[in-house]
Design a protein around this motif. Structure first.
Motif, mmCIF file in Angstrom:
data_model
loop_
_atom_site.group_PDB
_atom_site.id
_atom_site.type_symbol
_atom_site.label_atom_id
_atom_site.label_comp_id
_atom_site.label_asym_id
_atom_site.label_seq_id
_atom_site.Cartn_x
_atom_site.Cartn_y
_atom_site.Cartn_z
ATOM 1 N N VAL A 37 -4.017 -3.211 3.403
ATOM 2 C CA VAL A 37 -3.351 -4.316 2.067
ATOM 3 C C VAL A 37 -3.559 -3.471 1.014
ATOM 4 O O VAL A 37 -4.285 -2.728 0.334
ATOM 5 C CB VAL A 37 -4.682 -5.552 2.714
ATOM 6 C CG1 VAL A 37 -4.379 -6.505 1.764
ATOM 7 C CG2 VAL A 37 -4.723 -6.325 3.405
ATOM 8 N N GLY A 44 -0.816 -10.522 -7.030
ATOM 9 C CA GLY A 44 -1.209 -10.525 -6.019
ATOM 10 C C GLY A 44 -1.580 -9.631 -4.518
ATOM 11 O O GLY A 44 -0.934 -8.903 -4.638
ATOM 12 N N LEU A 45 -2.217 -9.844 -3.567
ATOM 13 C CA LEU A 45 -1.940 -9.479 -2.086
ATOM 14 C C LEU A 45 -1.097 -8.986 -1.090
ATOM 15 O O LEU A 45 -0.515 -9.971 -1.332
ATOM 16 C CB LEU A 45 -3.820 -9.460 -1.467
ATOM 17 C CG LEU A 45 -4.712 -9.989 -2.228
ATOM 18 C CD1 LEU A 45 -6.404 -10.444 -1.782
ATOM 19 C CD2 LEU A 45 -5.881 -8.100 -2.048
ATOM 20 N N TRP A 47 -0.234 -7.531 2.447
ATOM 21 C CA TRP A 47 -0.457 -7.084 3.527
ATOM 22 C C TRP A 47 0.417 -6.215 3.539
ATOM 23 O O TRP A 47 1.549 -5.750 3.757
ATOM 24 C CB TRP A 47 -0.503 -7.852 4.510
ATOM 25 C CG TRP A 47 -0.563 -7.084 5.925
ATOM 26 C CD1 TRP A 47 -1.783 -7.225 6.698
ATOM 27 C CD2 TRP A 47 0.124 -7.516 6.873
ATOM 28 N NE1 TRP A 47 -1.944 -6.633 7.937
ATOM 29 C CE2 TRP A 47 -0.369 -6.925 7.560
ATOM 30 C CE3 TRP A 47 1.266 -8.038 7.575
ATOM 31 C CZ2 TRP A 47 0.266 -6.653 9.533
ATOM 32 C CZ3 TRP A 47 2.147 -7.658 8.721
ATOM 33 C CH2 TRP A 47 1.394 -7.080 9.651
ATOM 34 N N THR A 61 4.504 -5.030 7.143
ATOM 35 C CA THR A 61 5.644 -5.865 6.840
ATOM 36 C C THR A 61 7.288 -5.281 6.473
ATOM 37 O O THR A 61 7.484 -4.136 6.171
ATOM 38 C CB THR A 61 4.686 -5.899 4.765
ATOM 39 O OG1 THR A 61 5.467 -7.484 4.994
ATOM 40 C CG2 THR A 61 4.988 -5.149 4.166
ATOM 41 N N TYR A 95 -6.613 -1.410 -0.221
ATOM 42 C CA TYR A 95 -7.581 -1.539 0.805
ATOM 43 C C TYR A 95 -7.041 -1.349 2.566
ATOM 44 O O TYR A 95 -5.982 -1.817 3.148
ATOM 45 C CB TYR A 95 -8.146 -3.110 0.880
ATOM 46 C CG TYR A 95 -8.820 -3.199 -0.384
ATOM 47 C CD1 TYR A 95 -7.262 -4.004 -1.416
ATOM 48 C CD2 TYR A 95 -10.097 -3.542 -1.169
ATOM 49 C CE1 TYR A 95 -7.558 -4.306 -2.752
ATOM 50 C CE2 TYR A 95 -9.726 -3.932 -2.460
ATOM 51 C CZ TYR A 95 -8.681 -4.563 -3.074
ATOM 52 O OH TYR A 95 -9.744 -4.425 -4.426
ATOM 53 N N TYR A 102 -7.599 -12.111 12.510
ATOM 54 C CA TYR A 102 -7.979 -11.166 10.856
ATOM 55 C C TYR A 102 -9.152 -10.442 10.116
ATOM 56 O O TYR A 102 -9.433 -10.266 10.740
ATOM 57 C CB TYR A 102 -8.072 -13.124 10.168
ATOM 58 C CG TYR A 102 -9.280 -13.453 10.805
ATOM 59 C CD1 TYR A 102 -9.914 -14.323 11.791
ATOM 60 C CD2 TYR A 102 -11.157 -13.227 10.149
ATOM 61 C CE1 TYR A 102 -10.534 -14.261 12.242
ATOM 62 C CE2 TYR A 102 -11.503 -13.623 10.394
ATOM 63 C CZ TYR A 102 -12.234 -13.749 12.031
ATOM 64 O OH TYR A 102 -12.925 -14.755 12.001
ATOM 65 N N PRO A 103 -8.661 -9.938 9.230
ATOM 66 C CA PRO A 103 -9.245 -9.248 8.427
ATOM 67 C C PRO A 103 -10.836 -10.193 8.109
ATOM 68 O O PRO A 103 -11.279 -10.571 7.274
ATOM 69 C CB PRO A 103 -8.646 -8.679 6.898
ATOM 70 C CG PRO A 103 -7.889 -10.088 6.666
ATOM 71 C CD PRO A 103 -7.223 -10.004 7.867
ATOM 72 N N TRP A 106 -13.894 -5.578 5.124
ATOM 73 C CA TRP A 106 -13.382 -4.942 4.235
ATOM 74 C C TRP A 106 -13.506 -3.672 3.689
ATOM 75 O O TRP A 106 -14.809 -3.694 3.680
ATOM 76 C CB TRP A 106 -12.400 -5.486 2.522
ATOM 77 C CG TRP A 106 -11.949 -7.465 3.428
ATOM 78 C CD1 TRP A 106 -12.120 -8.061 4.036
ATOM 79 C CD2 TRP A 106 -10.338 -7.168 2.398
ATOM 80 N NE1 TRP A 106 -10.921 -8.714 3.858
ATOM 81 C CE2 TRP A 106 -10.292 -8.672 3.516
ATOM 82 C CE3 TRP A 106 -9.328 -6.639 1.654
ATOM 83 C CZ2 TRP A 106 -8.209 -8.925 3.328
ATOM 84 C CZ3 TRP A 106 -7.964 -6.820 2.187
ATOM 85 C CH2 TRP A 106 -7.587 -8.780 2.083
ATOM 86 N N GLY A 107 -13.294 -2.443 2.714
ATOM 87 C CA GLY A 107 -13.640 -1.715 1.764
ATOM 88 C C GLY A 107 -13.352 -1.803 0.531
ATOM 89 O O GLY A 107 -12.498 -3.267 0.200
ATOM 90 N N GLN A 108 -13.588 -1.167 -0.435
ATOM 91 C CA GLN A 108 -14.216 -1.289 -2.002
ATOM 92 C C GLN A 108 -12.224 -0.832 -2.485
ATOM 93 O O GLN A 108 -11.932 -1.535 -3.621
ATOM 94 C CB GLN A 108 -15.004 -1.002 -2.232
ATOM 95 C CG GLN A 108 -16.646 -1.195 -2.652
ATOM 96 C CD GLN A 108 -16.781 -0.610 -3.139
ATOM 97 O OE1 GLN A 108 -17.557 0.983 -2.905
ATOM 98 N NE2 GLN A 108 -18.006 -1.490 -4.278
#
Lengths: 116, 107
Positions: A37, A44-45, A47, A61, A95, A102-103, A106-108
């Motif tokens: 992501v 915004g985020l 995917w 996507t 990320y 669904y996730p 998550w990583g940082q």
């Protein structure tokens, strides 16, 4: 403890390629779908896509399908994102995330800046 | 793609206050929506999954509800550690899509 650590980000010139990595620990990596992501500054985020346990199914996507390639190495517990023909619009925090439906973890994130 | 409209984009609230954040989807997604909390410099954390289920380890002051295409995240009594960004995610159909996020700040 589930841990996802992204690496490989930084400053890259327009038109160049970059490969991100995500090192996973604390769970059985080869039992899970994994994904990427991103979030551009002030946006915004978004995917990017996901890959199943044995790499037989990879979904993207549609707008990013020709530019990004997701892969994984289950022996190394590592997820990858190969990015090509980068442009300023690809400047973002990237990320990695674990998730079958669904996730859930998550990583940082890792910053990628595309600029000359 | 399914559009997810999140509101408000920012919110000022006092400690102890009840806080509500909403996501509206462009089509029916059943209960396939999650809520996440993200603090600056940290990884997003799953709060609520399948619209109403509280993730293990998350405080019970967080709850999720939905009706039709409208989903809400409620914090019953705001604590200092709840100051963060919140966003929703629909995982009904690919590509997954996100709400625009809500920045929750202290009044």
């Amino acid at each position: 403890e589930v841990k996802l650590v992204e690496s490989g980000g930084g400053l890259v010139q327009p038109g160049r390629s970059l490969k991100l990595s995500c090192a996973a620990s604390g769970f059985s990596f080869n039992d899970y779908w994994m994904g990427w992501v991103r979030q551009a500054p002030g946006k915004g985020l978004e995917w990017i896509g996901e890959i199943n346990q044995d790499s037989s199914t990879i979904n993207y996507t549609p707008s990013l399908k020709d530019k990004f390639t997701i892969s994984r190495d289950n022996a190394q517990n590592t997820l990858y994102l190969q990015m090509s023909k980068l442009g300023s619009e690809d400047t973002a925090i990237y990320y990695c995330a674990r998730g079958d439906y669904y996730p859930d973890y998550w990583g940082q994130g890792v910053m990628v800046t595309v600029s000359s | 793609d399914i559009q997810v409209t999140q509101s408000p984009s920012s919110l000022l609230a006092s400690l102890g206050e009840r806080v509500t954040i909403t996501c509206q989807t462009s089509q029916s997604i059943s209960n396939n929506l999650n809520w996440y909390q993200q603090k600056p410099g940290q990884a997003p954390m799953l709060l609520i999954y399948y619209a109403t289920s509280l993730q293990t380890g998350m405080p019970s002051r967080f709850s999720g509800q939905y009706s039709g295409r409208s989903f809400t995240l409620t914090i019953t009594s705001l604590e200092p550690e709840d100051i963060a960004n919140y966003f929703c995610l629909q995982h009904y159909s690919a590509p997954w899509t996100f709400g625009g996020g809500t920045k929750l700040e202290l009044k």
